[in-house]
Design an enzyme around this catalytic site. Structure first.
Site, PDB file in Angstrom:
ATOM      1  N   GLY A  60      -5.074  -2.998 -12.467  1.00 33.71           N
ATOM      2  CA  GLY A  60      -4.904  -4.087 -11.230  1.00 33.71           C
ATOM      3  C   GLY A  60      -6.075  -4.090 -10.300  1.00 33.71           C
ATOM      4  O   GLY A  60      -5.928  -4.440  -9.345  1.00 33.71           O
ATOM      5  N   ALA A  61      -7.305  -4.465 -11.078  1.00 34.74           N
ATOM      6  CA  ALA A  61      -8.537  -4.447 -10.469  1.00 34.74           C
ATOM      7  C   ALA A  61      -8.958  -5.790 -10.020  1.00 34.74           C
ATOM      8  O   ALA A  61     -10.063  -5.885  -9.228  1.00 34.74           O
ATOM      9  CB  ALA A  61      -9.699  -3.818 -11.065  1.00 34.74           C
ATOM     10  N   ARG A  65      -7.679  -8.029  -8.109  1.00 35.60           N
ATOM     11  CA  ARG A  65      -7.546  -8.441  -6.543  1.00 35.60           C
ATOM     12  C   ARG A  65      -6.991  -7.341  -5.789  1.00 35.60           C
ATOM     13  O   ARG A  65      -6.540  -6.178  -6.279  1.00 35.60           O
ATOM     14  CB  ARG A  65      -6.770  -9.667  -6.385  1.00 35.60           C
ATOM     15  CG  ARG A  65      -5.256  -9.441  -6.887  1.00 35.60           C
ATOM     16  CD  ARG A  65      -4.584 -10.702  -7.077  1.00 35.60           C
ATOM     17  NE  ARG A  65      -3.371 -10.601  -7.425  1.00 35.60           N
ATOM     18  CZ  ARG A  65      -2.694 -10.665  -8.534  1.00 35.60           C
ATOM     19  NH1 ARG A  65      -3.490 -11.289  -9.435  1.00 35.60           N
ATOM     20  NH2 ARG A  65      -1.263 -10.550  -8.829  1.00 35.60           N
ATOM     21  N   VAL A  73      -0.638  -3.202 -18.934  1.00 36.60           N
ATOM     22  CA  VAL A  73      -0.652  -1.691 -18.970  1.00 36.60           C
ATOM     23  C   VAL A  73       0.839  -1.180 -19.525  1.00 36.60           C
ATOM     24  O   VAL A  73       0.995   0.040 -19.828  1.00 36.60           O
ATOM     25  CB  VAL A  73      -0.638  -0.890 -17.549  1.00 36.60           C
ATOM     26  CG1 VAL A  73      -2.085  -1.150 -17.145  1.00 36.60           C
ATOM     27  CG2 VAL A  73       0.198  -1.556 -16.424  1.00 36.60           C
ATOM     28  N   SER A  82       3.602   4.534  -3.493  1.00 39.25           N
ATOM     29  CA  SER A  82       4.089   3.643  -2.065  1.00 39.25           C
ATOM     30  C   SER A  82       5.134   4.493  -1.397  1.00 39.25           C
ATOM     31  O   SER A  82       5.761   5.358  -1.586  1.00 39.25           O
ATOM     32  CB  SER A  82       4.826   2.473  -2.517  1.00 39.25           C
ATOM     33  OG  SER A  82       5.330   1.781  -1.257  1.00 39.25           O
ATOM     34  N   TYR A  93      11.585  -1.146  -7.420  1.00 38.82           N
ATOM     35  CA  TYR A  93      10.164  -0.702  -6.990  1.00 38.82           C
ATOM     36  C   TYR A  93      10.296   0.888  -6.555  1.00 38.82           C
ATOM     37  O   TYR A  93       9.421   1.414  -7.129  1.00 38.82           O
ATOM     38  CB  TYR A  93       9.832  -1.736  -6.158  1.00 38.82           C
ATOM     39  CG  TYR A  93       8.528  -1.434  -5.454  1.00 38.82           C
ATOM     40  CD1 TYR A  93       7.481  -1.936  -6.394  1.00 38.82           C
ATOM     41  CD2 TYR A  93       8.084  -0.964  -4.504  1.00 38.82           C
ATOM     42  CE1 TYR A  93       6.053  -1.719  -5.892  1.00 38.82           C
ATOM     43  CE2 TYR A  93       7.055  -0.810  -4.002  1.00 38.82           C
ATOM     44  CZ  TYR A  93       5.809  -1.338  -4.724  1.00 38.82           C
ATOM     45  OH  TYR A  93       4.562  -1.076  -4.082  1.00 38.82           O
ATOM     46  N   ALA A 108      12.272   3.288  -7.171  1.00 36.99           N
ATOM     47  CA  ALA A 108      12.496   4.101  -8.505  1.00 36.99           C
ATOM     48  C   ALA A 108      11.204   4.399  -9.143  1.00 36.99           C
ATOM     49  O   ALA A 108      10.912   5.424  -9.538  1.00 36.99           O
ATOM     50  CB  ALA A 108      13.558   3.434  -9.246  1.00 36.99           C
ATOM     51  N   LYS A 165       8.200   3.988  -8.260  1.00 39.28           N
ATOM     52  CA  LYS A 165       7.112   4.720  -7.393  1.00 39.28           C
ATOM     53  C   LYS A 165       7.517   6.129  -7.244  1.00 39.28           C
ATOM     54  O   LYS A 165       6.723   6.996  -7.089  1.00 39.28           O
ATOM     55  CB  LYS A 165       7.007   4.010  -5.854  1.00 39.28           C
ATOM     56  CG  LYS A 165       6.307   2.734  -6.171  1.00 39.28           C
ATOM     57  CD  LYS A 165       5.063   2.597  -6.907  1.00 39.28           C
ATOM     58  CE  LYS A 165       4.268   1.271  -6.780  1.00 39.28           C
ATOM     59  NZ  LYS A 165       2.820   1.274  -7.298  1.00 39.28           N
ATOM     60  N   ILE A 171       0.165  -2.790   3.115  1.00 46.01           N
ATOM     61  CA  ILE A 171      -1.331  -3.013   3.037  1.00 46.01           C
ATOM     62  C   ILE A 171      -1.291  -4.751   2.828  1.00 46.01           C
ATOM     63  O   ILE A 171      -0.575  -5.232   2.200  1.00 46.01           O
ATOM     64  CB  ILE A 171      -1.770  -2.383   1.712  1.00 46.01           C
ATOM     65  CG1 ILE A 171      -1.642  -0.805   2.059  1.00 46.01           C
ATOM     66  CG2 ILE A 171      -3.347  -2.891   1.742  1.00 46.01           C
ATOM     67  CD1 ILE A 171      -2.194  -0.210   3.145  1.00 46.01           C
TER      68      ILE A 171
HETATM   69  P1  NAP Z   1      -1.593  -7.482  -6.020  1.00 40.52           P
HETATM   70  O1  NAP Z   1      -2.591  -7.744  -5.030  1.00 40.52           O
HETATM   71  O2  NAP Z   1      -0.274  -8.199  -6.336  1.00 40.52           O
HETATM   72  O3  NAP Z   1      -2.719  -6.932  -7.400  1.00 40.52           O
HETATM   73  C1  NAP Z   1      -1.934  -6.680  -8.393  1.00 40.52           C
HETATM   74  C2  NAP Z   1      -2.958  -6.210  -9.673  1.00 40.52           C
HETATM   75  O4  NAP Z   1      -2.440  -5.609 -10.835  1.00 40.52           O
HETATM   76  C3  NAP Z   1      -3.605  -7.500  -9.962  1.00 40.52           C
HETATM   77  O5  NAP Z   1      -4.944  -7.156 -10.555  1.00 40.52           O
HETATM   78  C4  NAP Z   1      -2.816  -8.111 -11.318  1.00 40.52           C
HETATM   79  O6  NAP Z   1      -3.510  -8.684 -12.100  1.00 40.52           O
HETATM   80  C5  NAP Z   1      -2.426  -6.390 -11.918  1.00 40.52           C
HETATM   81  N1  NAP Z   1      -1.332  -6.222 -12.744  1.00 40.52           N
HETATM   82  C6  NAP Z   1      -0.137  -6.694 -12.448  1.00 40.52           C
HETATM   83  N2  NAP Z   1       0.778  -6.228 -13.470  1.00 40.52           N
HETATM   84  C7  NAP Z   1      -0.229  -5.919 -14.495  1.00 40.52           C
HETATM   85  C8  NAP Z   1       0.007  -5.448 -15.818  1.00 40.52           C
HETATM   86  N3  NAP Z   1       1.259  -5.470 -16.500  1.00 40.52           N
HETATM   87  N4  NAP Z   1      -0.938  -4.778 -16.434  1.00 40.52           N
HETATM   88  C9  NAP Z   1      -2.223  -4.818 -15.870  1.00 40.52           C
HETATM   89  N5  NAP Z   1      -2.734  -5.160 -14.642  1.00 40.52           N
HETATM   90  C10 NAP Z   1      -1.387  -5.831 -14.014  1.00 40.52           C
HETATM   91  O7  NAP Z   1      -1.006  -5.898  -5.588  1.00 40.52           O
HETATM   92  P2  NAP Z   1      -1.692  -4.812  -4.390  1.00 40.52           P
HETATM   93  O8  NAP Z   1      -0.915  -5.079  -3.276  1.00 40.52           O
HETATM   94  O9  NAP Z   1      -3.123  -4.890  -4.505  1.00 40.52           O
HETATM   95  O10 NAP Z   1      -0.992  -3.596  -4.987  1.00 40.52           O
HETATM   96  C11 NAP Z   1      -1.824  -2.526  -5.930  1.00 40.52           C
HETATM   97  C12 NAP Z   1      -0.938  -1.391  -6.014  1.00 40.52           C
HETATM   98  O11 NAP Z   1      -0.876  -0.752  -4.635  1.00 40.52           O
HETATM   99  C13 NAP Z   1       0.421  -1.381  -6.863  1.00 40.52           C
HETATM  100  O12 NAP Z   1       0.771  -0.522  -7.458  1.00 40.52           O
HETATM  101  C14 NAP Z   1       1.417  -1.652  -5.657  1.00 40.52           C
HETATM  102  O13 NAP Z   1       2.616  -1.347  -5.894  1.00 40.52           O
HETATM  103  C15 NAP Z   1       0.788  -0.531  -4.728  1.00 40.52           C
HETATM  104  N6  NAP Z   1       1.023  -0.849  -3.203  1.00 40.52           N
HETATM  105  C16 NAP Z   1       0.772  -1.917  -2.545  1.00 40.52           C
HETATM  106  C17 NAP Z   1       1.310  -1.914  -1.209  1.00 40.52           C
HETATM  107  C18 NAP Z   1       1.011  -3.256  -0.516  1.00 40.52           C
HETATM  108  O14 NAP Z   1       1.322  -3.285   0.881  1.00 40.52           O
HETATM  109  N7  NAP Z   1       0.102  -4.309  -0.916  1.00 40.52           N
HETATM  110  C19 NAP Z   1       2.031  -0.939  -0.505  1.00 40.52           C
HETATM  111  C20 NAP Z   1       2.180   0.227  -1.535  1.00 40.52           C
HETATM  112  C21 NAP Z   1       1.885   0.241  -2.588  1.00 40.52           C
HETATM  113  P3  NAP Z   1      -3.018  -9.650 -13.358  1.00 40.52           P
HETATM  114  O15 NAP Z   1      -2.117 -10.463 -12.687  1.00 40.52           O
HETATM  115  O16 NAP Z   1      -4.038 -10.468 -13.918  1.00 40.52           O
HETATM  116  O17 NAP Z   1      -2.348  -8.624 -14.308  1.00 40.52           O
END
Ligand code: NAP
Length: 246
Positions: free
Chosen positions: A13-14, A16, A61, A139, A152, A154, A156, A185
């Site tokens: 998920g790198a 963005r 993944v 999370s 979601y 479940a 995490k 975030i």
């Molecule tokens: P985001 O901005 O939506 O980015 C998600 C990233 O994951 C993208 O690079 C996307 O790229 C990749 N991705 C999605 N499905 C994938 C798959 N099946 N295989 C490989 N890559 C995949 O999300 P984020 O907010 O940065 O969140 C990152 C992590 O932190 C997540 O696990 C999220 O649950 C966790 N988190 C986020 C928050 C928050 O407030 N933002 C809070 C708690 C936890 P592609 O679309 O090209 O695959």
């Protein structure tokens, strides 16, 4: 700062958000980073902005054989893997009674099975080399629950149990497994909430602001680096003080 000099890291998920910030932070610390996303273009663009021998890889993944193939390729191109950050995650929010089968499957397959797929794929090598760091991004919602996010939450919460069990299995081989549980975030995942909701949320956070991806990346670098040698199976909550358990 070259505390991760010559180390090889996979960050999922790198392309963005939090994953991009983690990849950037690890590369600044000297690591060669494999940036993984489903979209090749985003993964390659992310890697292009990093230091060291960073490369972008397309991999879903949730696909077990694609994960095995990914690990093989990264090892051939960058070297044995020292650090795995399972960060890729998705949401498909809805109240329980309206949740479709595919909303459940997509979220569990990406967030939980994805971490299993890649952890299993790197574990044998790390165990043989008697060193490795696995950091799973969960999370706070996995600890507290959240309306509209049964799938979601479940996934995490599952990640926490998975990480603790893997930490127990791998500890004697020098492989450390920990979890970072972010709060709210500022990324694309949370962008769809309106300004009013965001400022209401910020008011409920003791540190008075929504977190930035960099707030999470610094903690991941700590867990991946030489200052963290005696922690495994732990959950670090990084949420501006939003959730405090006794
Ligand atoms: P985001 O901005 O939506 O980015 C998600 C990233 O994951 C993208 O690079 C996307 O790229 C990749 N991705 C999605 N499905 C994938 C798959 N099946 N295989 C490989 N890559 C995949 O999300 P984020 O907010 O940065 O969140 C990152 C992590 O932190 C997540 O696990 C999220 O649950 C966790 N988190 C986020 C928050 C928050 O407030 N933002 C809070 C708690 C936890 P592609 O679309 O090209 O695959």
């Amino acid at each position: 700062m070259a505390e991760l000099k010559q180390q090889v890291a996979i960050v999922t998920g790198a392309s963005r958000g939090i994953g991009l910030a983690i990849a950037t932070e690890l590369s600044r610390a000297g690591a060669h980073v494999a940036c993984v996303a489903r979209g090749l273009e985003g993964a390659v663009a992310a890697a292009a902005g990093l230091r060291g021998e960073a490369r972008g890889y397309a991999c879903d993944v949730a696909d077990s054989s694609a994960c095995t193939e990914l690990v093989k390729r990264v090892e051939e191109e960058l070297g044995p893997i020292d650090i795995l950050v399972n960060n890729a995650g998705v949401t498909r929010d809805n109240v329980l009674v309206r949740l479709k089968d595919e909303d459940w499957t997509t979220v569990l397959d990406t967030n939980l099975r994805g971490a299993f797929n890649l952890t299993r794929a790197v574990a044998r090598g790390m165990m043989k080399r008697r060193s490795g760091r696995i950091i799973n991004i969960a999370s706070v919602v996995g600890l507290t629950g959240n309306r509209g996010q049964t799938n979601y939450a479940a996934s995490k919460a599952g990640l926490v149990g998975f990480s603790k069990s893997a930490a127990l299995e791998l500890a004697s081989r020098g492989v450390l497994v920990n979890v970072v549980a972010p709060g709210f975030i500022d990324t694309d995942m949370t962008a769809e909430l309106g300004e009013d909701t965001r400022s209401e949320l910020a008011d409920q956070i003791p540190l008075g602001r929504i977190g930035s991806p960099g707030d999470i990346a610094g903690v991941v670098r700590f867990l991946a680096g030489p200052d963290s040698t005696y922690m495994t199976g732990q959950v670090l909550v990084v949420d501006g003080g939003m959730v405090m358990h006794g």
